[in-house]
Design an enzyme around this catalytic site. Sequence first.
Site, mmCIF file in Angstrom:
data_model
loop_
_atom_site.group_PDB
_atom_site.id
_atom_site.type_symbol
_atom_site.label_atom_id
_atom_site.label_comp_id
_atom_site.label_asym_id
_atom_site.label_seq_id
_atom_site.Cartn_x
_atom_site.Cartn_y
_atom_site.Cartn_z
ATOM 1 C CG HIS A 1 -2.303 0.738 0.912
ATOM 2 N ND1 HIS A 1 -2.441 1.627 0.216
ATOM 3 C CD2 HIS A 1 -3.576 0.369 1.342
ATOM 4 C CE1 HIS A 1 -3.719 2.097 0.104
ATOM 5 N NE2 HIS A 1 -4.402 1.336 0.642
ATOM 6 C CE1 TYR B 1 -8.159 6.748 7.904
ATOM 7 C CE2 TYR B 1 -9.073 5.414 6.290
ATOM 8 C CZ TYR B 1 -8.326 6.115 6.541
ATOM 9 O OH TYR B 1 -7.182 6.545 5.731
ATOM 10 C CB SER C 1 -10.451 5.046 2.616
ATOM 11 O OG SER C 1 -9.449 5.297 1.585
ATOM 12 C CB THR D 1 -6.677 8.573 1.000
ATOM 13 O OG1 THR D 1 -5.734 8.288 2.087
ATOM 14 C CG2 THR D 1 -6.558 7.328 0.055
#
Length: 608
Positions: free
Chosen positions: A322, A436, A438, A449
Amino acid sequence: RLPVPKLEDTITRYLNAQKPLLNDEQFRKTEELAHAFEKGIGRELHEQLVAQDNQNKHTSYITGPWFDMYLKAREPVLLNFNPFMSFNPDPKSEYNDQLIRATNMTVSAIRFMKTFRAGYLEPEVFHLNPEKSDTEIFKKIIRFVPSSVSWFGAYMVNAYPLDMSQYFRLFNSTRLPKLDKDELYTDEKAKHLLVLRNGNFYVFDVIDRDGNMLKPSEIQAHLKYILSDNSPAPAFPLGYLTSENRDTWALLRKNLLDNGNEEALQKVDSALFCLSLDDFPIKDLVHLSHTMLHGDAANRWYDKSFTLIITKDGTAGINFEHSWGDGVAVLRFQNEVFKDSTTTPAISPQSQPASVDSSRAVQKLDFKLNDALKAGITKAKQQFDATVESLSLNMIQFQEGGKELLKQKKVSPDAVAQLAFQMAFLRQYDQTVATYESCSTAAFKHGRTETIRPASVHTKKCSEAFVKGLSKHSTEELQNLIVECSKYHGRLTKEAAMGQGFDRHLFSLRYLALSKGLALPEFYQDPAYARLNHNIISTSTLVSPAVQLGGFGPVVSDGFGVGYQVQDDWIGCNVSSYPARNGKEYLQCIYKSLEDIFNVLKGKKIGS
């Protein structure tokens, strides 16, 4: 360019996100600290950040801090960072054979790479009004407008070009473990593919000396050769090392290099991408998720920018590292590979592999291991087995409605899914926790992001009404509460997509303070700040014709990782958890919440 939000807006948004998580006493303290920060050290840091941003117009203010956040993290990339997205099966069932699909997808991936590097890949554009802008005539006109002003032409018709600066890291790239901070490595000259099967590593060139792709029948022949190789699995499979703590892995990698494995590792690191061929079929969707999210580390190299995984029955998926990029880049790649490999496949079930000498073209990598390396691999395997053993993956498909019905009722589909996650947690654990979601900021140069904070005073009020106070509310009142949540969530989503969230801004100010050697401002030492960033419910959504489902591990040990998709007439949800939480029960609560919300929207009275 990605805007730096106004500090006062950031503080207001931060306090709005804190409100549902704190009692009055806690909130008063947090509010005091926030306003003191806004007037004092926060103001100074903000001004420095803005000045720094003005001096670096070639990038965005989040780029440096965000790369650092990923690359300095010492936890394993496996489960903590690497997500997966699995492909839908090929609509023509006879093409879902492992060899045929591996060949077709490899060819399509190379076509994508060549198209991208030649500058012919169609730009990624977000069309707010596709009737006007997603047309051949618009593309023809805009093609001849100089690039310095072409974006303006696109804006005029509500089309927003997205940042594609991450794409070059898709290929020939790897995250290298280094002490304290990893490095991203790319070698665009390399012409070979890395194939893993049964824990063995193979490489062969897929690009020739003139830069042309090998014939698909030759790629098929080489893959067939690898699939029929009877070599035993190695006693000490190297792949496990990529699932280790990054410092541990960095030291072991140094040992590998010192032990005469430089050339072999160079082949792994510089390969176009990693193709993992698994020797078993997929039993069900839960098995699919486990296979694509972690699988068997002996047959994975989690540090590669992405790994294309294809199982015995031709089920395919992507697991990606990532730090180099976000879902947007990988999803575009997946969409193109799926479309190309299913509509114009390079080979068919009738195709014969080329009669080439694969034993000469395919090189099996051999690693020289000393006792310390063998011990390191053994320990990594034990840890991997224990971690994977403790991970639960569960999923549901809610079939009683989806996007179509919600849009008819004039509520946001994403807001309803997020409301259900809040309601479910309240039902299960009787609390509202840090959540959370994204959101891509790729509409800006070098955007990454931003966080949407779905837990709000609105979702809390609505959830409490549904879970605890049904008898006190009429159906109409409940409908109004849902609409309120939808409006607020829509506003948060729009703000985040426009770079007007608060998370990245506060993160950058904290990063700046630490990089200047300042004492950490009191604001950041507030337990409430730590709690807000301990995301118990971490969520991410995607909908694509190419993707069957996606998922990721929980980001904290007492959290849930929620991958979800809202389709036209159903909603799918994939939840990961560790023993501290019960994912199966959470999904049952999500199902019940969705059922209640849909019934209320349809005007039905619901019982508790």
